[in-house]
Design a protein around this motif. Structure first.
Motif, PDB file in Angstrom:
ATOM      1  N   PRO A 161       0.807  -1.233   0.000  1.00  0.00           N
ATOM      2  CA  PRO A 161       0.000   0.000   0.000  1.00  0.00           C
ATOM      3  C   PRO A 161       0.832   1.271   0.000  1.00  0.00           C
ATOM      4  N   HIS A 162       2.122   1.161   0.315  1.00  0.00           N
ATOM      5  CA  HIS A 162       3.000   2.338   0.342  1.00  0.00           C
ATOM      6  C   HIS A 162       3.553   2.684  -1.034  1.00  0.00           C
ATOM      7  N   ARG A 163       3.300   1.851  -2.043  1.00  0.00           N
ATOM      8  CA  ARG A 163       3.847   2.098  -3.381  1.00  0.00           C
ATOM      9  C   ARG A 163       2.699   2.426  -4.338  1.00  0.00           C
ATOM     10  N   ASP A 164       2.723   3.631  -4.869  1.00  0.00           N
ATOM     11  CA  ASP A 164       1.745   3.978  -5.893  1.00  0.00           C
ATOM     12  C   ASP A 164       2.045   3.181  -7.156  1.00  0.00           C
ATOM     13  N   GLY A 165       0.991   2.854  -7.893  1.00  0.00           N
ATOM     14  CA  GLY A 165       1.200   2.094  -9.114  1.00  0.00           C
ATOM     15  C   GLY A 165      -0.100   1.547  -9.651  1.00  0.00           C
ATOM     16  N   PHE A 166       0.015   0.583 -10.546  1.00  0.00           N
ATOM     17  CA  PHE A 166      -1.139   0.061 -11.274  1.00  0.00           C
ATOM     18  C   PHE A 166      -1.118  -1.468 -11.280  1.00  0.00           C
ATOM     19  N   VAL A 167      -2.310  -2.032 -11.406  1.00  0.00           N
ATOM     20  CA  VAL A 167      -2.425  -3.458 -11.661  1.00  0.00           C
ATOM     21  C   VAL A 167      -3.515  -3.642 -12.708  1.00  0.00           C
ATOM     22  N   VAL A 168      -3.233  -4.441 -13.722  1.00  0.00           N
ATOM     23  CA  VAL A 168      -4.169  -4.710 -14.804  1.00  0.00           C
ATOM     24  C   VAL A 168      -4.721  -6.115 -14.627  1.00  0.00           C
ATOM     25  N   GLU A 169      -6.035  -6.249 -14.782  1.00  0.00           N
ATOM     26  CA  GLU A 169      -6.663  -7.556 -14.637  1.00  0.00           C
ATOM     27  C   GLU A 169      -7.844  -7.656 -15.590  1.00  0.00           C
ATOM     28  N   PRO A 170      -8.261  -8.858 -15.935  1.00  0.00           N
ATOM     29  CA  PRO A 170      -9.410  -8.999 -16.833  1.00  0.00           C
ATOM     30  C   PRO A 170     -10.684  -8.458 -16.184  1.00  0.00           C
ATOM     31  N   GLY A 171     -11.484  -7.731 -16.982  1.00  0.00           N
ATOM     32  CA  GLY A 171     -12.789  -7.265 -16.534  1.00  0.00           C
ATOM     33  C   GLY A 171     -13.890  -8.029 -17.246  1.00  0.00           C
ATOM     34  N   PRO A 172     -15.152  -7.769 -16.902  1.00  0.00           N
ATOM     35  CA  PRO A 172     -16.268  -8.479 -17.552  1.00  0.00           C
ATOM     36  C   PRO A 172     -16.308  -8.288 -19.058  1.00  0.00           C
ATOM     37  N   GLU A 173     -15.896  -7.083 -19.524  1.00  0.00           N
ATOM     38  CA  GLU A 173     -15.974  -6.793 -20.957  1.00  0.00           C
ATOM     39  C   GLU A 173     -14.621  -6.512 -21.596  1.00  0.00           C
ATOM     40  N   GLY A 174     -13.634  -6.189 -20.800  1.00  0.00           N
ATOM     41  CA  GLY A 174     -12.307  -5.867 -21.335  1.00  0.00           C
ATOM     42  C   GLY A 174     -11.330  -5.730 -20.188  1.00  0.00           C
ATOM     43  N   ALA A 175     -10.129  -5.294 -20.493  1.00  0.00           N
ATOM     44  CA  ALA A 175      -9.119  -5.149 -19.446  1.00  0.00           C
ATOM     45  C   ALA A 175      -9.516  -4.029 -18.487  1.00  0.00           C
ATOM     46  N   ALA A 176      -9.196  -4.233 -17.222  1.00  0.00           N
ATOM     47  CA  ALA A 176      -9.462  -3.238 -16.190  1.00  0.00           C
ATOM     48  C   ALA A 176      -8.156  -2.903 -15.488  1.00  0.00           C
ATOM     49  N   MET A 177      -8.087  -1.692 -14.940  1.00  0.00           N
ATOM     50  CA  MET A 177      -6.872  -1.262 -14.257  1.00  0.00           C
ATOM     51  C   MET A 177      -7.221  -0.585 -12.941  1.00  0.00           C
ATOM     52  N   LEU A 178      -6.528  -1.001 -11.901  1.00  0.00           N
ATOM     53  CA  LEU A 178      -6.560  -0.294 -10.629  1.00  0.00           C
ATOM     54  C   LEU A 178      -5.346   0.619 -10.584  1.00  0.00           C
ATOM     55  N   GLY A 179      -5.539   1.828 -10.131  1.00  0.00           N
ATOM     56  CA  GLY A 179      -4.443   2.767  -9.999  1.00  0.00           C
ATOM     57  C   GLY A 179      -4.421   3.366  -8.607  1.00  0.00           C
ATOM     58  N   ARG A 180      -3.247   3.421  -8.003  1.00  0.00           N
ATOM     59  CA  ARG A 180      -3.117   4.027  -6.678  1.00  0.00           C
ATOM     60  C   ARG A 180      -2.303   5.304  -6.813  1.00  0.00           C
ATOM     61  N   PHE A 181      -2.904   6.423  -6.409  1.00  0.00           N
ATOM     62  CA  PHE A 181      -2.272   7.735  -6.484  1.00  0.00           C
ATOM     63  C   PHE A 181      -2.232   8.323  -5.077  1.00  0.00           C
ATOM     64  N   ARG A 182      -1.018   8.485  -4.542  1.00  0.00           N
ATOM     65  CA  ARG A 182      -0.844   9.007  -3.187  1.00  0.00           C
ATOM     66  C   ARG A 182      -1.718   8.252  -2.192  1.00  0.00           C
TER      67      ARG A 182
END
Length: 681
Positions: A587-608
């Motif tokens: 949780p201390h590192r901002d960044g992204f994770v890409v994973e399959p979504g129901p219709e296409g790729a999804a991305m989680l992004g952590r900003f500050r």
């Protein structure tokens, strides 16, 4: 604390073969830099009763910690793979940053950063990747490969159930191989039936570290040889030279007056007479059990931490690189002056393309590298080592390593005189030297003794030459890489790509995004509708961007040292996690994770520390986070937005994430992120 997360085996395989097919590279090493055989040249050597196709390999360190490191080291020509040191304490906290190659080379990391079980699995994965590459025709012309274990640092830890389980697993990895075999993706199913080796290694280089007393070393070696049944190499420390001799080389001859070796480094380490007695006892002990004992010169040198780069909590750091080379070679010469060529000698210390052939010509095997692979070019540098070695062999008419050893340092005639051969045979050997004939045929059964005598003489001659060589001196190694005065930001940089090959874990990679200015809006709920306000813009001026794969980035700081800009790619550039699990575990590192979504790729992004989610849908995107959940068309936000929000929603993060998502997960993307989405596709 940053925790490394090994890349799943199926993702490694998918990434490796897809990248080879589409980009003609493997883990960002271009195919034209894969080391292959040189016709008419036998580069093989014997190592612990086995054959290695080259005398070269990666030292136990950052280039042998994970499976992709091992594959890269092998592609770069390494055929003796010295796995990173394993110890019972597999929860150590390595200081960050931990590697500084600005000038000569320093580090404060010294053991594996994975659990013992993870280390075993990574080494098995690396061995299996190599077998798959050979089955594909890559490197098959130099196929013979030896894995060498490394453990430390005291007898109690090495005797522990955890470390003994590791040793047993390397001796018989059947269970791990069978489990991993089932993980090979179906499209690469032809590899599932390969006869993967299950005896990964039965030799070991003991890392005694610094301050290990001689009786402890002897107990460890006796246990490893007598109880476990391993061939053992003891890695020894530069302090064996003693304070006076070490200072005479490091300070007086090489000019490193600012490097301070603490007195305790000599007080805590074994002395030369103690090591001589130790080897004198252990060599016959090993022989009596039909095992071999060798030594390795050398470990890094303990020096006071005065760099200002490493945390002040670390009182010492470990020197490597150019100045370590003449120190370690001096120990080789001293050792052979005492023991002759009776005890095999391995080598590590400031090896680069300029001295690799010299070290091979001493009969050292393997000759291992670490610091030079951390310089610009990374694993790509290995290709040049072999070009220079073969050129040197051709210059003296040598087609194999033993004949090259006779000629490498001009000591063939003097070594011949040491043998006291009959006048007739001596004359035949000298005639072969003079006429460029075959010294092996001329010497007959005395050839091995001739080569052995040459190794001893070569070591003494080269030790003097290395100490006098300016390339190892302080003046030649005082200038750090240039900085241009600008700071890195999320998008855009010089895009020199220097940070990609220098990462030993292959964490840094490139991706392409559209260039131009994108307006940034703020959406505010107004009764039954929304108010849209443009608040700024996001500029992307270059299509070529840099990212880092968080799971295998240990924040060593190395890419920061070599980057022309300030801020560090690993800290400033987009950081991608391989799974939701590793994303949430940091949780201390901002960044992204890409994973399959129901219709296409999804991305989680952590900003500050705040997390938002973007998902591609058939109608546009879904954008959600703390207090909002919206559906919209990015090309027509005002005319398409729907959903709910507790208050104004800043779309800046959406505008940042969309091009990144398309770049790392879209068609044509080849990286760990896209491989994870396809699970080997």
């Amino acid at each position: 604390m940053v925790q490394l997360a090994p890349v799943p085996f199926d993702i490694l395989i998918g990434r490796m073969f897809r990248e080879l097919k589409e980009k003609k590279s493997i883990f960002d090493l271009p195919a034209q830099r894969f080391v292959a055989a040189y016709p008419g040249h036998d580069l093989s050597v014997a190592f612990r009763g086995r054959r290695a196709a080259t005398p070269f390999g990666p030292a136990a360190g950052p280039h042998t910690q994970m499976a992709q490191n091992i594959a890269l080291s092998w592609l770069a020509g390494g055929r003796v793979i010295e796995c990173k040191t394993v110890q019972v304490n597999d929860a150590i906290e390595v200081p960050r940053p931990c590697i500084d190659m600005a000038t000569v080379g320093y580090n404060v990391e010294w053991s594996q950063e994975l659990t013992v079980q993870q280390s075993l699995e990574e080494y098995v994965k690396g061995a299996m990747l190599i077998e798959m590459l050979k089955a594909s025709g890559i490197g098959a012309s130099l196929s013979d490969t030896v894995f060498d274990m490394s453990v430390g640092y005291d007898l109690a830890g090495i005797r522990s159930a955890k470390v003994r389980g590791f040793l047993d697993g390397m001796l018989d990895a059947t269970a791990v191989v069978d489990r991993l075999r089932s993980q090979i993706p179906s499209q690469y199913g032809k590899f599932r039936d390969l006869p993967f080796p299950t005896r990964i290694s039965d030799s070991l280089t003991l890392s005694t570290f610094h301050g290990c007393p001689p009786n402890e070393i002897e107990g460890i070696v006796a246990h490893l040889i007598g109880d476990v049944g391993l061939d053992v190499v003891i890695k020894l420390n530069p302090t064996l030279l003693g304070r006076e001799a070490l200072d005479a080389i490091l300070r007086d001859r090489l000019g490193y007056h600012d490097i301070v070796v603490p007195d305790r480094a000599f007080a805590d380490d074994a002395t030369w007479p103690e090591v001589v007695d130790l080897i004198g006892r252990l060599a016959p002990f090993a022989a009596g059990r039909e095992k071999s004992l060798g030594v390795k010169f050398s470990n890094t040198l303990v020096v006071e931490n005065t760099s200002g780069f490493f945390p002040a909590s670390e009182p010492v750091m470990y020197l490597s690189g150019p100045p370590l080379h003449p120190l370690a070679i001096a120990l080789v010469a001293r050792f052979r002056n005492t023991f002759g060529d009776r005890v095999p000698v391995s080598f590590s210390g400031g090896i680069d393309e300029g001295n690799f052939a010299d070290a091979v010509g001493l009969g050292l095997k393997p000759v291992t590298v670490c610091s030079d692979f951390l310089k610009f070019g990374g694993y790509r540098r290995g290709w040049r080592y072999f070009g220079d070695l073969v050129k040197r062999m051709d210059a003296v008419g040598a087609k194999d390593i033993e004949v090259f050893t006779l000629h490498a340092h001009g000591q063939a005639e003097a070594a011949l005189a040491d043998l006291g051969l009959s006048a007739d045979r001596d004359a035949r050997c000298r005639a072969a030297l003079a006429a460029g004939g075959d010294p092996r045929q001329a010497a007959g059964d005395a050839f091995a003794a001739w080569v052995s005598a040459a190794r001893v003489r070569n070591s003494a001659v080269y030790a003097e030459r290395a100490i006098a060589d300016r390339r190892y001196g302080a003046a030649e190694n005082a200038t750090p890489p240039k900085k241009i005065g600008s700071s890195l930001v999320l998008f855009d940089c010089l895009t020199c790509d220097k940070c990609i090959p220098v990462c030993p874990n292959d964490a840094n990679f490139s991706f392409s995004v559209p260039v131009g200015e994108t307006p940034v809006e703020r959406l505010t709920p107004k009764g039954d509708g929304w108010a849209l306000e443009v608040t700024g813009s996001v500029w992307v001026r270059k299509p070529h961007q840099i990212g880092a794969f968080a799971d295998v980035c240990n924040e060593c700081g190395h890419c920061d040292v070599l980057c022309p800009e300030d801020g560090g790619p690993y800290k400033s550039k987009p950081l991608f996690f391989g799974s939701r699990e590793t994303f949430e575990a940091a949780p201390h590192r901002d960044g992204f994770v890409v994973e399959p979504g129901p219709e296409g790729a999804a991305m989680l992004g952590r900003f500050r520390g705040e997390t938002v989610r973007v998902e591609r849908t058939s109608a546009g995107v879904r954008y959600s986070g703390q207090g909002f959940d919206l559906a919209l068309d990015p090309g027509d936000v005002a005319g398409s937005v729907s959903g709910a929000a507790d208050g104004p929603v800043d779309l800046t993060r959406l505008r940042i994430m969309l091009p990144i998502l398309d770049a790392v997960a879209g068609p044509g993307a080849v990286n760990y992120v896209s491989a994870g989405l396809g699970r080997g596709a």
